[in-house]
Design a protein around this motif. Structure first.
Motif, PDB file in Angstrom:
ATOM      1  N   THR A   1       0.839  -1.203   0.000  1.00  0.00           N
ATOM      2  CA  THR A   1       0.000   0.000   0.000  1.00  0.00           C
ATOM      3  C   THR A   1       0.871   1.248   0.000  1.00  0.00           C
ATOM      4  O   THR A   1       1.804   1.341   0.787  1.00  0.00           O
ATOM      5  CB  THR A   1      -0.903   0.028   1.250  1.00  0.00           C
ATOM      6  N   ALA A   2       0.560   2.198  -0.875  1.00  0.00           N
ATOM      7  CA  ALA A   2       1.198   3.514  -0.844  1.00  0.00           C
ATOM      8  C   ALA A   2       0.479   4.348   0.208  1.00  0.00           C
ATOM      9  O   ALA A   2      -0.652   4.794   0.004  1.00  0.00           O
ATOM     10  CB  ALA A   2       1.123   4.177  -2.210  1.00  0.00           C
ATOM     11  N   VAL A   3       1.106   4.541   1.338  1.00  0.00           N
ATOM     12  CA  VAL A   3       0.466   5.170   2.490  1.00  0.00           C
ATOM     13  C   VAL A   3       0.498   6.688   2.410  1.00  0.00           C
ATOM     14  O   VAL A   3      -0.461   7.377   2.770  1.00  0.00           O
ATOM     15  CB  VAL A   3       1.144   4.686   3.794  1.00  0.00           C
ATOM     16  N   ASP A   4       1.611   7.230   1.925  1.00  0.00           N
ATOM     17  CA  ASP A   4       1.766   8.683   1.805  1.00  0.00           C
ATOM     18  C   ASP A   4       2.548   8.956   0.521  1.00  0.00           C
ATOM     19  O   ASP A   4       3.657   8.430   0.336  1.00  0.00           O
ATOM     20  CB  ASP A   4       2.507   9.240   3.023  1.00  0.00           C
ATOM     21  N   THR A   5       2.001   9.765  -0.365  1.00  0.00           N
ATOM     22  CA  THR A   5       2.639  10.050  -1.660  1.00  0.00           C
ATOM     23  C   THR A   5       2.831  11.548  -1.883  1.00  0.00           C
ATOM     24  O   THR A   5       3.123  11.987  -2.993  1.00  0.00           O
ATOM     25  CB  THR A   5       1.792   9.485  -2.811  1.00  0.00           C
ATOM     26  N   THR A   6       2.688  12.337  -0.826  1.00  0.00           N
ATOM     27  CA  THR A   6       2.815  13.789  -0.942  1.00  0.00           C
ATOM     28  C   THR A   6       4.262  14.206  -0.724  1.00  0.00           C
ATOM     29  O   THR A   6       4.757  14.208   0.400  1.00  0.00           O
ATOM     30  CB  THR A   6       1.912  14.504   0.080  1.00  0.00           C
ATOM     31  N   GLY A   7       4.946  14.543  -1.810  1.00  0.00           N
ATOM     32  CA  GLY A   7       6.343  14.936  -1.715  1.00  0.00           C
ATOM     33  C   GLY A   7       7.248  13.723  -1.582  1.00  0.00           C
ATOM     34  O   GLY A   7       6.871  12.584  -1.878  1.00  0.00           O
ATOM     35  N   ASP A   8       8.470  13.976  -1.123  1.00  0.00           N
ATOM     36  CA  ASP A   8       9.464  12.926  -0.895  1.00  0.00           C
ATOM     37  C   ASP A   8       9.340  12.504   0.569  1.00  0.00           C
ATOM     38  O   ASP A   8       9.843  13.176   1.465  1.00  0.00           O
ATOM     39  CB  ASP A   8      10.859  13.452  -1.203  1.00  0.00           C
ATOM     40  N   VAL A   9       8.636  11.402   0.807  1.00  0.00           N
ATOM     41  CA  VAL A   9       8.339  10.965   2.177  1.00  0.00           C
ATOM     42  C   VAL A   9       8.662   9.485   2.366  1.00  0.00           C
ATOM     43  O   VAL A   9       8.636   8.714   1.411  1.00  0.00           O
ATOM     44  CB  VAL A   9       6.851  11.191   2.529  1.00  0.00           C
ATOM     45  N   GLY A  10       8.975   9.097   3.607  1.00  0.00           N
ATOM     46  CA  GLY A  10       9.112   7.681   3.922  1.00  0.00           C
ATOM     47  C   GLY A  10      10.479   7.211   4.365  1.00  0.00           C
ATOM     48  O   GLY A  10      10.655   6.018   4.632  1.00  0.00           O
ATOM     49  N   GLN A  11      11.462   8.106   4.483  1.00  0.00           N
ATOM     50  CA  GLN A  11      12.759   7.675   4.995  1.00  0.00           C
ATOM     51  C   GLN A  11      12.679   7.499   6.518  1.00  0.00           C
ATOM     52  O   GLN A  11      11.810   8.044   7.182  1.00  0.00           O
ATOM     53  CB  GLN A  11      13.846   8.706   4.654  1.00  0.00           C
ATOM     54  N   TRP A  12      13.616   6.700   7.063  1.00  0.00           N
ATOM     55  CA  TRP A  12      13.776   6.467   8.502  1.00  0.00           C
ATOM     56  C   TRP A  12      12.470   5.992   9.140  1.00  0.00           C
ATOM     57  O   TRP A  12      12.056   6.470  10.190  1.00  0.00           O
ATOM     58  CB  TRP A  12      14.281   7.737   9.204  1.00  0.00           C
ATOM     59  N   THR A  13      11.806   5.012   8.525  1.00  0.00           N
ATOM     60  CA  THR A  13      10.542   4.515   9.062  1.00  0.00           C
ATOM     61  C   THR A  13      10.748   3.600  10.267  1.00  0.00           C
ATOM     62  O   THR A  13      11.777   2.935  10.403  1.00  0.00           O
ATOM     63  CB  THR A  13       9.741   3.727   8.014  1.00  0.00           C
ATOM     64  N   SER A  14       9.717   3.571  11.117  1.00  0.00           N
ATOM     65  CA  SER A  14       9.637   2.613  12.223  1.00  0.00           C
ATOM     66  C   SER A  14       8.169   2.265  12.413  1.00  0.00           C
ATOM     67  O   SER A  14       7.292   3.124  12.242  1.00  0.00           O
ATOM     68  CB  SER A  14      10.215   3.216  13.501  1.00  0.00           C
ATOM     69  N   ILE A  15       7.871   1.009  12.759  1.00  0.00           N
ATOM     70  CA  ILE A  15       6.485   0.551  12.843  1.00  0.00           C
ATOM     71  C   ILE A  15       6.228  -0.201  14.139  1.00  0.00           C
ATOM     72  O   ILE A  15       7.105  -0.895  14.657  1.00  0.00           O
ATOM     73  CB  ILE A  15       6.124  -0.334  11.627  1.00  0.00           C
ATOM     74  N   TYR A  16       5.014  -0.017  14.670  1.00  0.00           N
ATOM     75  CA  TYR A  16       4.551  -0.773  15.831  1.00  0.00           C
ATOM     76  C   TYR A  16       3.057  -1.034  15.661  1.00  0.00           C
ATOM     77  O   TYR A  16       2.311  -0.139  15.250  1.00  0.00           O
ATOM     78  CB  TYR A  16       4.811  -0.019  17.140  1.00  0.00           C
ATOM     79  N   CYS A  17       2.611  -2.245  15.984  1.00  0.00           N
ATOM     80  CA  CYS A  17       1.213  -2.631  15.772  1.00  0.00           C
ATOM     81  C   CYS A  17       0.578  -3.100  17.079  1.00  0.00           C
ATOM     82  O   CYS A  17       0.787  -4.245  17.495  1.00  0.00           O
ATOM     83  CB  CYS A  17       1.113  -3.730  14.722  1.00  0.00           C
ATOM     84  N   PRO A  18      -0.201  -2.240  17.746  1.00  0.00           N
ATOM     85  CA  PRO A  18      -0.930  -2.679  18.938  1.00  0.00           C
ATOM     86  C   PRO A  18      -1.914  -3.804  18.644  1.00  0.00           C
ATOM     87  O   PRO A  18      -2.233  -4.596  19.514  1.00  0.00           O
ATOM     88  CB  PRO A  18      -1.662  -1.408  19.381  1.00  0.00           C
ATOM     89  N   ALA A  19      -2.391  -3.870  17.402  1.00  0.00           N
ATOM     90  CA  ALA A  19      -3.278  -4.952  16.964  1.00  0.00           C
ATOM     91  C   ALA A  19      -3.007  -5.220  15.488  1.00  0.00           C
ATOM     92  O   ALA A  19      -2.381  -4.405  14.806  1.00  0.00           O
ATOM     93  CB  ALA A  19      -4.742  -4.569  17.173  1.00  0.00           C
ATOM     94  N   THR A  20      -3.478  -6.351  14.981  1.00  0.00           N
ATOM     95  CA  THR A  20      -3.184  -6.723  13.597  1.00  0.00           C
ATOM     96  C   THR A  20      -3.798  -5.750  12.594  1.00  0.00           C
ATOM     97  O   THR A  20      -3.311  -5.624  11.471  1.00  0.00           O
ATOM     98  CB  THR A  20      -3.693  -8.138  13.284  1.00  0.00           C
ATOM     99  N   ASP A  21      -4.863  -5.079  12.983  1.00  0.00           N
ATOM    100  CA  ASP A  21      -5.492  -4.119  12.076  1.00  0.00           C
ATOM    101  C   ASP A  21      -5.277  -2.680  12.532  1.00  0.00           C
ATOM    102  O   ASP A  21      -6.012  -1.776  12.164  1.00  0.00           O
ATOM    103  CB  ASP A  21      -6.988  -4.396  11.948  1.00  0.00           C
ATOM    104  N   ASP A  22      -4.239  -2.456  13.341  1.00  0.00           N
ATOM    105  CA  ASP A  22      -3.985  -1.123  13.880  1.00  0.00           C
ATOM    106  C   ASP A  22      -2.485  -0.894  14.032  1.00  0.00           C
ATOM    107  O   ASP A  22      -1.923  -1.002  15.120  1.00  0.00           O
ATOM    108  CB  ASP A  22      -4.684  -0.950  15.229  1.00  0.00           C
ATOM    109  N   CYS A  23      -1.842  -0.622  12.912  1.00  0.00           N
ATOM    110  CA  CYS A  23      -0.402  -0.347  12.924  1.00  0.00           C
ATOM    111  C   CYS A  23      -0.138   1.155  12.897  1.00  0.00           C
ATOM    112  O   CYS A  23      -0.900   1.924  12.311  1.00  0.00           O
ATOM    113  CB  CYS A  23       0.283  -1.011  11.730  1.00  0.00           C
ATOM    114  N   LYS A  24       0.949   1.550  13.528  1.00  0.00           N
ATOM    115  CA  LYS A  24       1.382   2.948  13.585  1.00  0.00           C
ATOM    116  C   LYS A  24       2.768   3.041  12.951  1.00  0.00           C
ATOM    117  O   LYS A  24       3.638   2.216  13.219  1.00  0.00           O
ATOM    118  CB  LYS A  24       1.456   3.429  15.030  1.00  0.00           C
TER     119      LYS A  24
END
Length: 316
Positions: free
Chosen positions: A1-24
């Motif tokens: 999924t392309a989550v954010d496509t506004t400008g040059d975005v997405g470096q230095w990502t980190s992810i955490y998921c409190p639930a399988t359908d709720d990721c941050k």
């Protein structure tokens, strides 16, 4: 999924998921020099809310204004309480953001460490909502450090712990904390080695350092996960050979470990010949014998995945 496509975005990502359908997801907006946050609304993150958490207002090269949001780390004690560590590029500070709702539309900010140029290569783990630990690199001193937060917003009562001050160390840090201990992997720039630190208390009052791999230039892009307090796993990059490597620690101090070359590139350090695999690693272990590794194939320009089927990842 392309989550954010506004400008040059997405470096230095980190992810955490409190639930399988709720990721941050925390990440860096290069175009605007901002820290951004995505609250996913479904399992594939096709819906959700994107928030600019901290504003730099700079050009892509950080030549004007200010830049914040590089080297992000995220942990969420609950679905409405995420903690983000990141680097203030312009001021050379370690920054912390305490989200007060699911989308991080409201939050508290703190500067845990502003002595010298500090805060690159952050990694965060929170055993409790009021007890976050952040590992990071002190650029000025060339040290590996951990900040031990004293409250939920990391604004008071915290302390800087010097984890390793021998040589130039602390880049590519990754931290994992159990109920009573913390474990940190990082890169020894001076000797080009993978290093490991074990904190016997959550405040990191007692530290044991050991070189885990000193064969060639190894230890960049580390990621650590500990299924138990005495069984940590580390994925990392072998720059000499262009390989993905893995350490299975034999005890809490990572003694008696097994080291495995998981994927072979066979290239020079500059990846000028052959191929290179193993940069930008991410590691997660559902069990002690089932680790998952995501990483980058430099030569092919591909995302790769390794499913380990034993404790040392020698099969998979």
């Amino acid at each position: 999924t392309a989550v954010d496509t506004t400008g040059d975005v997405g470096q230095w990502t980190s992810i955490y998921c409190p639930a399988t359908d709720d990721c941050k997801i925390s990440y860096y907006d290069v175009t605007n020099g901002d820290l951004k946050f995505r609250d996913c609304a479904d399992t594939i993150c096709s819906g959700g809310t994107t928030t600019t958490v901290d504003t730099g207002g700079a050009s892509q090269a950080c030549g004007s204004g200010s830049c914040v949001g590089q080297y992000t780390g995220i942990d969420c004690p609950t679905a409405t309480d995420c903690k983000i560590s990141y680097y203030d590029v312009t001021n050379g500070d370690l920054e912390f953001r305490d989200c007060e709702d699911a989308t991080c539309s409201t939050s508290n900010t703190a500067t845990p460490d502003s002595a010298n140029d500090v805060g690159q290569y952050t990694s965060i783990d929170c055993p409790a909502a009021n007890d976050c630990k952040i590992s990071y690199y002190d650029v000025t001193g060339g040290d590996s450090q951990v900040f031990d937060c004293g409250n939920t917003s990391c604004s008071t009562g915290g302390a800087v712990r010097n984890i390793d001050t021998t040589n130039n160390v602390g880049q590519y840090s990754s931290i994992f904390c159990t109920a009573s201990t913390c474990h940190i992997s990082h890169y020894d720039v001076t000797n080009a080695n993978l290093r490991y630190a074990f904190c016997e208390t959550l405040g990191c009052a007692v530290v044991i350092n050991s070189i885990e791999d000193s064969t060639g230039d190894v230890g960049q892009w580390t990621s650590i996960y500990c299924p138990t307090g005495n069984d940590c796993k580390i994925s990392y990059y072998d720059a000499t050979n262009g390989n993905l490597k893995f350490v299975d620690c034999g005890d809490s101090e990572c003694g008696g470990q097994a080291t495995t070359t998981v994927d072979t590139g066979g290239a020079s350090q500059a990846c000028a010949s052959g191929s290179c695999v193993g940069q930008y690693t991410g590691l997660y272990c559902p069990t002690a014998t089932n680790c998952k590794i995501s990483y980058y194939d430099v030569s092919g320009g591909d995302l790769k995945f390794r499913d380990c089927t034993n404790a040392s990842c020698s099969t998979g």
